[in-house]
Design an enzyme around this catalytic site. Sequence first.
Site, PDB file in Angstrom:
ATOM      1  N   LEU A  62       8.275  10.496   7.545  1.00  0.00           N
ATOM      2  CA  LEU A  62       8.689  11.003   8.856  1.00  0.00           C
ATOM      3  C   LEU A  62       8.084  10.189   9.997  1.00  0.00           C
ATOM      4  CD1 LEU A  62       8.428  14.864   8.244  1.00  0.00           C
ATOM      5  CD2 LEU A  62      10.355  13.309   7.804  1.00  0.00           C
ATOM      6  N   HIS A  84      12.337  11.816  13.440  1.00  0.00           N
ATOM      7  CA  HIS A  84      12.532  13.021  12.628  1.00  0.00           C
ATOM      8  C   HIS A  84      11.936  14.247  13.327  1.00  0.00           C
ATOM      9  CE1 HIS A  84      12.412   9.975   9.191  1.00  0.00           C
ATOM     10  NE2 HIS A  84      13.556  10.595   8.990  1.00  0.00           N
TER      11      HIS A  84
END
Length: 289
Positions: free
Chosen positions: A33, A37
């Site tokens: 991530l 994200h």
Amino acid sequence: MKLVHTNAELDQLVADAKAEGKRVALVPTMGALHEGHLRLVDIARENAEFVVVSIFVNPLQFGEGEDFDRYPRTLEADVEALEGHPCDVVFAPWVEEVYPPEGKPGKPTERAGIIGSTFEGAARPGHFDGMLTVVGRLFDLVKPDVAVFGQKDAQQLFMVRKLAGAKFEGLEIIAAPTVREPSGLAMSSRNRYLTPAQRESATVISKALRAVGFAANHGLPASYCIEAGLTLFAGEPETKLEYLAIVDSQLFKPVNDKFKGEALAIVAAQVGGVRLIDNQIIEIREQDA
Ligand code: PAF
């Protein structure tokens, strides 16, 4: 925030949330991530009271010779990053939960059709069939009211909207704007493969998109707009252009020189062997007087 690995655990948590009258949002990811994200997670919470982030590196959407084996798997760091964001459940399913009974994907159960074999689909045969298969499976498992996808993967977003429209009535698909580094480089889990020099070189991708958008704003025909972007790539030999095109956002097909209105400039390029994609919504105006 709860971390779960099985469908049974997920089912219980989602059922409890729905029983409390909460709308459920899904943010599907493959982990690794980054800020892009995390922005999807914030947008999910703006649209629902219960947010599930799935983390699953889907073998079915990687072709032979692609980076499935070396794709970054950073679950611990991902969970830590999500702590500061409004995520209720991290669903990191074991592969057997997604592809029962043995965790072997078998053949894709979704077909991306003709558009799925152009641009990204041409460069990565089978990619969109595999992506749609896992997204459909995640929709079945999580049963979300809303799902949030990044605009950066524009062709993926286009396909997912089609899938949702055809098979998941009432599911709202939300597109989240691309998050960029200060240099303009679109955030991507694959950026971590780039050396500092390659990162610098990769900024030509967003610069070229801006050049296309600028030309479009001045009413130049599509092919001239593309030319404006190509010129920048010519000055950046470290970055190998795969395609730069303008497509109709409704059809994902290239526009001709008569086209006026909103369109999507899309690009894919390799920097030091790392494949990067980006896009920008543009407006091709009437020609300047
Ligand atoms: O965009 C991604 O990260 C993946 O394609 C997705 C949507 C999570 C499906 O594996």
